[in-house]
Design a protein around this motif. Sequence first.
Motif, PDB file in Angstrom:
ATOM      1  N   UNK A  53     -58.951  36.432  59.818  1.00  0.00           N
ATOM      2  CA  UNK A  53     -58.812  36.617  58.379  1.00  0.00           C
ATOM      3  C   UNK A  53     -60.002  37.380  57.805  1.00  0.00           C
ATOM      4  N   UNK A  54     -61.192  37.086  58.307  1.00  0.00           N
ATOM      5  CA  UNK A  54     -62.388  37.769  57.799  1.00  0.00           C
ATOM      6  C   UNK A  54     -62.364  39.258  58.141  1.00  0.00           C
ATOM      7  N   UNK A  85     -58.650  45.032  54.886  1.00  0.00           N
ATOM      8  CA  UNK A  85     -57.584  45.088  53.874  1.00  0.00           C
ATOM      9  C   UNK A  85     -56.195  45.135  54.494  1.00  0.00           C
ATOM     10  N   UNK A  86     -56.078  44.681  55.742  1.00  0.00           N
ATOM     11  CA  UNK A  86     -54.770  44.605  56.396  1.00  0.00           C
ATOM     12  C   UNK A  86     -54.546  43.169  56.854  1.00  0.00           C
ATOM     13  N   UNK A 140     -48.771  35.637  51.639  1.00  0.00           N
ATOM     14  CA  UNK A 140     -49.044  36.802  50.801  1.00  0.00           C
ATOM     15  C   UNK A 140     -50.140  36.489  49.784  1.00  0.00           C
ATOM     16  N   UNK A 141     -50.112  35.288  49.209  1.00  0.00           N
ATOM     17  CA  UNK A 141     -51.153  34.886  48.254  1.00  0.00           C
ATOM     18  C   UNK A 141     -52.517  34.842  48.931  1.00  0.00           C
ATOM     19  N   UNK A 173     -58.082  39.945  50.550  1.00  0.00           N
ATOM     20  CA  UNK A 173     -58.210  41.397  50.450  1.00  0.00           C
ATOM     21  C   UNK A 173     -59.005  41.786  49.209  1.00  0.00           C
ATOM     22  N   UNK A 174     -58.673  41.161  48.059  1.00  0.00           N
ATOM     23  CA  UNK A 174     -59.393  41.464  46.822  1.00  0.00           C
ATOM     24  C   UNK A 174     -60.857  41.038  46.911  1.00  0.00           C
TER      25      UNK A 174
END
Length: 353
Positions: free
Chosen positions: A119-120, A127-128, A193-194, A200-201
């Motif tokens: 995830x990191x 950003x993927x 998705x959340x 990503x943000x």
Amino acid sequence: MSFAVSEKDLNKESGSEIVYDRVNIEKLPKFSDLNKEVTAFVNQCSWWDRYGVDWCITSMGFIAVYVALICMQSSNVMTFCLGVFMYGYCFQMFSVRCAHSSVHNAVCESRFMNRLWAFFFGDMCGSFSADVGYDIHIRVHHPHTNIIGLGDSSSWKVSFLPALFYMYFAPLLLPLLSIPISIKELWGQWMKMTRYILLMLTGLVVNFTLLMRISGFSFTGALLCILISRSLLMIPYIHVNIFQHIGLPMYSRDHRPKKIYLMSTGVLNLPRNPILDFTFGHCIISAHVEHHLFPHMSDNMCLMIKPIVSRFLRKNGLPYNEDTYFSRMWHFTVKYKELMVNAPPITHFVGIQ
């Protein structure tokens, strides 16, 4: 005796060529024999060999990010450009090499920690979505390498694009596409998705903050820097992803060979490269065959087992595909329509008792 028939046929409806390989199935080596040999070698290796070398390279990447930010403060054009290149280099290291290894549970022994690192490096740094990467890469591509309709690398084909545009310009647009592609693939999976959007943000906010506070960019300047730096190595990124599978034997779902034959025929290694080795990793560049046979091994370990794997395959009469980067680049440029537009030839590996 069991063997595979060798002949060619042309399917007039689809235009695809069907190739039948003649292979003595009874003489095929067992993957278990190679696995025993490799496992015995790995058990003798230290933690440093298995994970330490790769973490040392990754740590140097974090240091290089700070150096890049300092370089981009400079009014000297060469120093500034060096900073932008280093920033893009580190982006590729984290988003490709490190994200790829963590999705494969290859950055450490703990599966839980590998998940967090995925995830990191994937969602935050690259950003993927790591979830999308897992579904496409781990669940489909690896177990079904070069199986038509499953792991045949067709996701890399954009047949309506002309050869030169696809090979040497379109990859520069990938940084703009990673976010919408991730959201599209996660649509309907609201929890995933959340999580992706939040991570990503967060990653983008960190990037903007570093560029604006340390390097002195405006918001617009930081945005341009992110887009340019992330595009710098996208052309070789696309290249290596198509070079190492497309154009090699493809198999139908009903006539798929055993794992060791599938991987030895459908995967290709590129030579070691001082730039690409550390951005994309040995598993993607020079030890891709080894990676497909032993996907849970780290970059350094895949590099270390190369002599064992190449010797075993060649000793047993199986191909060990290798080619240079520029040879493959020329091959794909000249034969773009055949390789990237037309339906691929299907190799039927048929066992007859």
